[in-house]
Design an enzyme around this catalytic site. Structure first.
Site, PDB file in Angstrom:
ATOM      1  N   ASP A  39       0.893  -1.053   0.002  1.00  0.00           N
ATOM      2  CA  ASP A  39       0.015   0.081   0.016  1.00  0.00           C
ATOM      3  C   ASP A  39       0.960   1.265  -0.118  1.00  0.00           C
ATOM      4  O   ASP A  39       1.898   1.249   0.689  1.00  0.00           O
ATOM      5  CB  ASP A  39      -0.899   0.080   1.467  1.00  0.00           C
ATOM      6  CG  ASP A  39      -2.226   0.755   1.074  1.00  0.00           C
ATOM      7  OD1 ASP A  39      -3.218   0.398   0.802  1.00  0.00           O
ATOM      8  OD2 ASP A  39      -1.839   2.000   1.163  1.00  0.00           O
ATOM      9  N   ILE A  40       0.285   2.183  -0.526  1.00  0.00           N
ATOM     10  CA  ILE A  40       1.188   3.565  -1.171  1.00  0.00           C
ATOM     11  C   ILE A  40       1.212   4.380   0.405  1.00  0.00           C
ATOM     12  O   ILE A  40       2.216   5.131   0.595  1.00  0.00           O
ATOM     13  CB  ILE A  40       0.567   4.269  -2.211  1.00  0.00           C
ATOM     14  CG1 ILE A  40       1.876   5.258  -2.791  1.00  0.00           C
ATOM     15  CG2 ILE A  40      -0.586   4.992  -2.057  1.00  0.00           C
ATOM     16  CD1 ILE A  40       1.390   5.697  -3.973  1.00  0.00           C
ATOM     17  N   ASN A  97     -12.630  -3.224   2.292  1.00  0.00           N
ATOM     18  CA  ASN A  97     -13.927  -2.380   2.479  1.00  0.00           C
ATOM     19  C   ASN A  97     -14.736  -2.434   1.161  1.00  0.00           C
ATOM     20  O   ASN A  97     -14.222  -2.260   0.340  1.00  0.00           O
ATOM     21  CB  ASN A  97     -13.141  -0.868   2.489  1.00  0.00           C
ATOM     22  CG  ASN A  97     -12.338  -0.640   3.805  1.00  0.00           C
ATOM     23  OD1 ASN A  97     -12.690  -0.888   4.875  1.00  0.00           O
ATOM     24  ND2 ASN A  97     -11.095  -0.084   3.229  1.00  0.00           N
ATOM     25  N   GLY A 103     -15.984   2.515   3.418  1.00  0.00           N
ATOM     26  CA  GLY A 103     -14.743   3.368   3.037  1.00  0.00           C
ATOM     27  C   GLY A 103     -14.206   2.962   1.901  1.00  0.00           C
ATOM     28  O   GLY A 103     -12.914   3.245   1.877  1.00  0.00           O
ATOM     29  N   GLN A 104     -14.717   2.254   0.904  1.00  0.00           N
ATOM     30  CA  GLN A 104     -13.882   1.863  -0.145  1.00  0.00           C
ATOM     31  C   GLN A 104     -13.530   3.020  -0.877  1.00  0.00           C
ATOM     32  O   GLN A 104     -14.487   3.862  -1.408  1.00  0.00           O
ATOM     33  CB  GLN A 104     -14.830   0.948  -0.915  1.00  0.00           C
ATOM     34  CG  GLN A 104     -14.016   0.355  -2.429  1.00  0.00           C
ATOM     35  CD  GLN A 104     -14.789  -0.682  -2.738  1.00  0.00           C
ATOM     36  OE1 GLN A 104     -16.086  -0.825  -2.693  1.00  0.00           O
ATOM     37  NE2 GLN A 104     -14.226  -1.315  -3.679  1.00  0.00           N
ATOM     38  N   HIS A 110     -10.803  -5.729  -3.372  1.00  0.00           N
ATOM     39  CA  HIS A 110      -9.303  -6.008  -3.059  1.00  0.00           C
ATOM     40  C   HIS A 110      -9.316  -6.229  -1.663  1.00  0.00           C
ATOM     41  O   HIS A 110     -10.216  -5.941  -0.544  1.00  0.00           O
ATOM     42  CB  HIS A 110      -8.323  -4.838  -3.312  1.00  0.00           C
ATOM     43  CG  HIS A 110      -8.904  -3.692  -2.733  1.00  0.00           C
ATOM     44  ND1 HIS A 110      -9.758  -2.901  -3.216  1.00  0.00           N
ATOM     45  CD2 HIS A 110      -8.412  -2.789  -1.327  1.00  0.00           C
ATOM     46  CE1 HIS A 110      -9.871  -1.514  -2.478  1.00  0.00           C
ATOM     47  NE2 HIS A 110      -9.064  -1.775  -1.213  1.00  0.00           N
ATOM     48  N   HIS A 112      -6.984  -5.911   2.164  1.00  0.00           N
ATOM     49  CA  HIS A 112      -5.941  -5.315   2.700  1.00  0.00           C
ATOM     50  C   HIS A 112      -5.183  -6.391   3.590  1.00  0.00           C
ATOM     51  O   HIS A 112      -5.832  -7.294   4.219  1.00  0.00           O
ATOM     52  CB  HIS A 112      -6.309  -4.249   3.515  1.00  0.00           C
ATOM     53  CG  HIS A 112      -6.652  -3.175   2.771  1.00  0.00           C
ATOM     54  ND1 HIS A 112      -6.145  -1.931   2.816  1.00  0.00           N
ATOM     55  CD2 HIS A 112      -7.695  -2.580   2.203  1.00  0.00           C
ATOM     56  CE1 HIS A 112      -6.623  -0.872   1.949  1.00  0.00           C
ATOM     57  NE2 HIS A 112      -7.937  -1.499   1.993  1.00  0.00           N
TER      58      HIS A 112
HETATM   59  P1  AMP Z   1      -9.864   1.124   0.020  1.00  0.00           P
HETATM   60  O1  AMP Z   1     -10.395   2.221   0.937  1.00  0.00           O
HETATM   61  O2  AMP Z   1      -9.949  -0.454   0.859  1.00  0.00           O
HETATM   62  O3  AMP Z   1     -10.426   1.231  -1.168  1.00  0.00           O
HETATM   63  O4  AMP Z   1      -8.355   1.318   0.123  1.00  0.00           O
HETATM   64  C1  AMP Z   1      -7.597   1.755  -1.157  1.00  0.00           C
HETATM   65  C2  AMP Z   1      -6.258   1.589  -0.686  1.00  0.00           C
HETATM   66  O5  AMP Z   1      -5.199   1.808  -2.006  1.00  0.00           O
HETATM   67  C3  AMP Z   1      -5.591   2.783   0.436  1.00  0.00           C
HETATM   68  O6  AMP Z   1      -5.065   2.197   1.437  1.00  0.00           O
HETATM   69  C4  AMP Z   1      -4.564   3.619  -0.297  1.00  0.00           C
HETATM   70  O7  AMP Z   1      -3.484   3.928   0.434  1.00  0.00           O
HETATM   71  C5  AMP Z   1      -4.148   2.632  -1.504  1.00  0.00           C
HETATM   72  N1  AMP Z   1      -3.730   3.008  -2.744  1.00  0.00           N
HETATM   73  C6  AMP Z   1      -4.273   4.135  -3.629  1.00  0.00           C
HETATM   74  N2  AMP Z   1      -3.196   4.352  -4.512  1.00  0.00           N
HETATM   75  C7  AMP Z   1      -2.151   3.472  -4.450  1.00  0.00           C
HETATM   76  C8  AMP Z   1      -1.335   3.058  -5.163  1.00  0.00           C
HETATM   77  N3  AMP Z   1      -0.963   3.705  -6.399  1.00  0.00           N
HETATM   78  N4  AMP Z   1      -0.433   2.025  -4.926  1.00  0.00           N
HETATM   79  C9  AMP Z   1      -0.455   1.386  -3.814  1.00  0.00           C
HETATM   80  N5  AMP Z   1      -1.840   1.655  -2.984  1.00  0.00           N
HETATM   81  C10 AMP Z   1      -2.478   2.573  -3.482  1.00  0.00           C
END
Ligand code: AMP
Length: 128
Positions: A39-40, A97, A103-104, A110, A112
């Site tokens: 995760d970024i 999420n 909170g998606q 996906h 986590h």
């Molecule tokens: P969600 O709220 O479950 O949709 O989480 C989306 C996740 O994607 C968040 O934890 C972000 O930090 C992560 N994210 C967004 N853009 C990127 C990216 N380019 N590379 C890696 N993780 C990312």
């Protein structure tokens, strides 16, 4: 197609772009069915995302539409990522999420994988 009332799949979402190789990721694992990457914006010492390669918005979409091979491959990767990150002994959390109240942020289904510290209670306090 979304079966859940969520918007239809958006091919411009960030995980679709990562899967197409249009933007980089810190890859952890990849096979025919799924991709795992860091995760970024990590929320724990280990914070890895596992995404199926198919165009699924939600778990309901994925469960209803993905082949048995894709579903099996995806969940095997979730387990392998946690094990290979060294989390089997210490423990870890998986979380997914869904939709607005879940909170998606990224509308591509996906999971986590969090670990590397005590993670606290399951759900944060309600947003004000
Ligand atoms: P969600 O709220 O479950 O949709 O989480 C989306 C996740 O994607 C968040 O934890 C972000 O930090 C992560 N994210 C967004 N853009 C990127 C990216 N380019 N590379 C890696 N993780 C990312």
């Amino acid at each position: 197609m979304s079966t859940t009332g969520l918007p239809p799949y958006d091919d411009a979402n960030i995980f679709a772009r990562i899967l197409r190789g249009e933007i980089p990721c810190k890859r952890v694992a990849e096979d025919d069915h799924a991709l795992a990457f860091h995760d970024i914006n990590p929320q724990a010492p280990v914070h890895i995302l596992v995404v199926p390669k198919g165009r699924w918005v939600s778990l309901a979409d994925f469960a209803a539409g993905a082949s048995d091979a894709e579903q099996g491959g995806f969940w095997r990767m979730v387990g392998a990522v946690a094990r290979d990150a060294g989390l089997e002994a210490s423990g870890y959390r998986i979380l997914s999420n869904m939709g607005a109240e879940g909170g998606q942020e990224v509308p591509h289904f996906h999971v986590h994988v969090f670990g590397g510290r005590r993670l606290g209670r399951m759900v944060a306090a309600p947003a004000p």
